[in-house]
Write a protein that holds these residues in place. Sequence first.
Motif, PDB file in Angstrom:
ATOM      1  N   ASP A  58      14.145  -3.901   1.414  1.00 60.45           N
ATOM      2  CA  ASP A  58      15.435  -3.551   0.818  1.00 60.45           C
ATOM      3  C   ASP A  58      16.429  -4.704   0.940  1.00 60.45           C
ATOM      4  O   ASP A  58      17.177  -4.983   0.001  1.00 60.45           O
ATOM      5  CB  ASP A  58      16.010  -2.295   1.475  1.00 60.45           C
ATOM      6  N   MET A  61      15.518  -7.337  -1.571  1.00 61.06           N
ATOM      7  CA  MET A  61      15.892  -6.879  -2.914  1.00 61.06           C
ATOM      8  C   MET A  61      17.395  -7.034  -3.136  1.00 61.06           C
ATOM      9  O   MET A  61      17.835  -7.469  -4.200  1.00 61.06           O
ATOM     10  CB  MET A  61      15.478  -5.420  -3.129  1.00 61.06           C
ATOM     11  N   ALA A  62      18.187  -6.677  -2.148  1.00 56.05           N
ATOM     12  CA  ALA A  62      19.643  -6.808  -2.260  1.00 56.05           C
ATOM     13  C   ALA A  62      20.034  -8.276  -2.430  1.00 56.05           C
ATOM     14  O   ALA A  62      20.923  -8.597  -3.222  1.00 56.05           O
ATOM     15  CB  ALA A  62      20.324  -6.213  -1.032  1.00 56.05           C
ATOM     16  N   GLU A  63      19.346  -9.148  -1.713  1.00 56.38           N
ATOM     17  CA  GLU A  63      19.660 -10.574  -1.779  1.00 56.38           C
ATOM     18  C   GLU A  63      19.393 -11.152  -3.162  1.00 56.38           C
ATOM     19  O   GLU A  63      20.141 -12.011  -3.627  1.00 56.38           O
ATOM     20  CB  GLU A  63      18.846 -11.326  -0.722  1.00 56.38           C
ATOM     21  N   VAL A  64      18.336 -10.703  -3.829  1.00 59.65           N
ATOM     22  CA  VAL A  64      18.016 -11.241  -5.157  1.00 59.65           C
ATOM     23  C   VAL A  64      18.564 -10.372  -6.286  1.00 59.65           C
ATOM     24  O   VAL A  64      18.439 -10.724  -7.460  1.00 59.65           O
ATOM     25  CB  VAL A  64      16.498 -11.468  -5.346  1.00 59.65           C
ATOM     26  N   GLY A  65      19.159  -9.231  -5.944  1.00 56.89           N
ATOM     27  CA  GLY A  65      19.773  -8.382  -6.956  1.00 56.89           C
ATOM     28  C   GLY A  65      18.793  -7.650  -7.848  1.00 56.89           C
ATOM     29  O   GLY A  65      19.060  -7.434  -9.034  1.00 56.89           O
ATOM     30  N   HIS A  66      17.653  -7.241  -7.284  1.00 55.48           N
ATOM     31  CA  HIS A  66      16.634  -6.512  -8.051  1.00 55.48           C
ATOM     32  C   HIS A  66      16.239  -5.242  -7.315  1.00 55.48           C
ATOM     33  O   HIS A  66      16.502  -5.100  -6.138  1.00 55.48           O
ATOM     34  CB  HIS A  66      15.380  -7.376  -8.250  1.00 55.48           C
ATOM     35  N   ARG A  67      15.579  -4.350  -8.048  1.00 57.25           N
ATOM     36  CA  ARG A  67      14.998  -3.144  -7.458  1.00 57.25           C
ATOM     37  C   ARG A  67      13.533  -3.099  -7.905  1.00 57.25           C
ATOM     38  O   ARG A  67      13.230  -2.539  -8.953  1.00 57.25           O
ATOM     39  CB  ARG A  67      15.751  -1.900  -7.907  1.00 57.25           C
ATOM     40  N   ALA A 116      10.744 -12.121  -8.910  1.00 49.24           N
ATOM     41  CA  ALA A 116      12.194 -12.316  -9.000  1.00 49.24           C
ATOM     42  C   ALA A 116      12.531 -13.701  -8.460  1.00 49.24           C
ATOM     43  O   ALA A 116      12.066 -14.072  -7.375  1.00 49.24           O
ATOM     44  CB  ALA A 116      12.941 -11.253  -8.198  1.00 49.24           C
TER      45      ALA A 116
END
Length: 152
Positions: A58, A61-67, A116
Amino acid sequence: MTGVLLGIARHPRSRAPVELVERVEVTLDGGIHGDFRGAMRGKPYKRQITLIERGDWDAAMAEVGHRIAWQERRANLLVDGIDLPQVPGTLVKIGGSLMLEITRECDPCERMEALAEGLRAAMTPDWRGGACAMVIQGGWIAVGDEIRIEES
């Protein structure tokens, strides 16, 4: 210190699609049934099973701005509620009988960049890419099983 097994993933060969399963047998010689990395090839073999913490995925994911779904990391086991020790030799028990030994960090590979941009770098600090392990004692595991760190 206990956690929970949130997911089990396997793939029959390199680069094959990942399959999620609810329950699976894990053996000394074969690792996760149906996963190509489970068969021990070469000595010493230190990547029979891979584990990743939900919080680490998580955070990446937050660091790269993806889900992106966790299984796209191509790790075998998604764990939650427990901080996997970053110490080779640590024993991890899952369910009633499966015992794993942490062997090393699971370094993120170039395939993460295909998912990503920046993901490989986001997974690099603090073992965010997960941990590699070997099977010490086999058994059946299922999503929802308890995970605990054993005294070695």
